[in-house]
Design a protein around this motif. Sequence first.
Motif, PDB file in Angstrom:
ATOM      1  N   SER A   1       0.814  -1.283   0.215  1.00  0.00           N
ATOM      2  CA  SER A   1       0.134   0.109   0.079  1.00  0.00           C
ATOM      3  C   SER A   1       0.835   1.010   0.013  1.00  0.00           C
ATOM      4  O   SER A   1       0.306   2.328  -0.241  1.00  0.00           O
ATOM      5  CB  SER A   1      -0.826   0.084   1.361  1.00  0.00           C
TER       6      SER A   1
ATOM      7  N   GLU B   1      -6.457  -2.167   2.839  1.00  0.00           N
ATOM      8  CA  GLU B   1      -5.680  -2.175   1.609  1.00  0.00           C
ATOM      9  C   GLU B   1      -6.916  -2.529   0.540  1.00  0.00           C
ATOM     10  O   GLU B   1      -6.765  -1.799  -0.578  1.00  0.00           O
ATOM     11  CB  GLU B   1      -4.656  -3.002   1.446  1.00  0.00           C
TER      12      GLU B   1
ATOM     13  N   GLU C   1      -8.680   0.573  -0.189  1.00  0.00           N
ATOM     14  CA  GLU C   1      -7.913   1.703  -0.987  1.00  0.00           C
ATOM     15  C   GLU C   1      -8.034   1.245  -2.301  1.00  0.00           C
ATOM     16  O   GLU C   1      -8.252   2.291  -3.194  1.00  0.00           O
ATOM     17  CB  GLU C   1      -6.432   1.538  -0.454  1.00  0.00           C
TER      18      GLU C   1
END
Length: 466
Positions: free
Chosen positions: A244, A459, A462
């Motif tokens: 990430s 993540e 994201e």
Amino acid sequence: MTRTDVNLNYLIFISFVAALGGFLFGYDTAVISGTISAVATRFGLDAMSQGWYVGCALLGSIGGVAVAGVLGDTLGRRNTMIIAAILFSASAIGCALCANFTQLVIYRIVGGAGIGVASIICPVYISELAAAEYRGRLVSLYQLAVTVGFIGAYLGNYCLLTYSQSATPGEGLWNTIFVTEAWRGMLGLETVPALLFFIVIFTIPESPRWLIAHHRAAAGRDILARVFTTPAAVNAEFRAVEKSLQSSAAERADWRLILKPRMFRAVLIGSAIAILGQFMGVNAVLYYGPTIFEDAGLSTGDSLFYQIMVGAVNTLTTVAAIFLIDKIGRKQLVYWGVGGMIISLILIAGYFTWGTEMGLSSIWLLAFFLFYIMCCAGSICAVVFVLLSEMYPTKIRAVAMSIAGLALWIGTYLIGQLTPWLLQNLMPAGTFILFALMCIPYILIMWRLVPETTGRSLEDIENFWE
């Protein structure tokens, strides 16, 4: 991630320590409600000056939020929490000993800065250490601590008022703080949890994500090894964090990343739900509950007792929400809760319009308020900090949360400043109808624009935005 992969006891411990910042947030926010009348009498305040007394701390919160992301990214999450603890302590002592209204306002602003910093960094810290399957419940501990801070302030106010009314007036500092000007004791009592927060912060580690982002991978891996119990789980989490961060040399406050279209959209959405949530009435109730109850004909003592019941329902409902938030999802809680808020706000407005004519007792007003608080605490209050702490990519999380938090505190300041004026000009009925109307855009934004984050890793969330 299975339950055996996670050191849950350790996670709960560090989450409780960080959540003490939420307790101080709640106490500092709610203690003001029991002091408004006494401070107004002591310093001769009119309606707008009373709004300034309440709102000045919120200006400090706006300042705290504005720098929290930069401090968190530069100094680390833990060191920033230490700064918040120092601000809370200085504010409590200063308010208890202030010589005039100007000094009182200054120290309230200092405490507000502590609130602003804690409101951003504490949830971020918890979310960055918690495994995905526990994150909602653990971050919700922060909101639970906020509500416990509310009821702690209400109980403290009630007990100190009772003590001051029964004690024999005398001379000396104790008499001034706890008897003749009990509002000083109400504000100063925060010193105890503030100093406790300062001490226990030194027992928890830095965020492993922050360490890894700042080229301290070994230290970050060591902390992950305390959170996860198997090497495979540690390695998986370590790789996920590194992945990430690949697009950024280190996690830092970089406003240019915020301006990327998808990131900017996420920040706007987070800011919208943050500011709209403040115009749905919750802080008007928390700050001015006793004043509103007094307007309905209750005595000062009865008003503070009713406010304790409001705080108790707030806390109990938050506990229930903690167990539900990872099971039924963030958005479902919002749908049911905001729907109930609309109904309860309309009922409160109806009481102030027709209650006297219908011969309704104040118990009905209390019941409507408790229904409202139950719906609010179980939905937007439980969800907002969880969502804001998990919906942004790691490389912009602290800064994006600061922007959303800034929007939240601007809304909170406006409500704190304007509620006395609204109650005076729109009357209580019109004020609560306005709050009900503000619920509609909030629920539409949650429905159409906010992703469901329940059970998803940071993540994975994201990737949704990118």
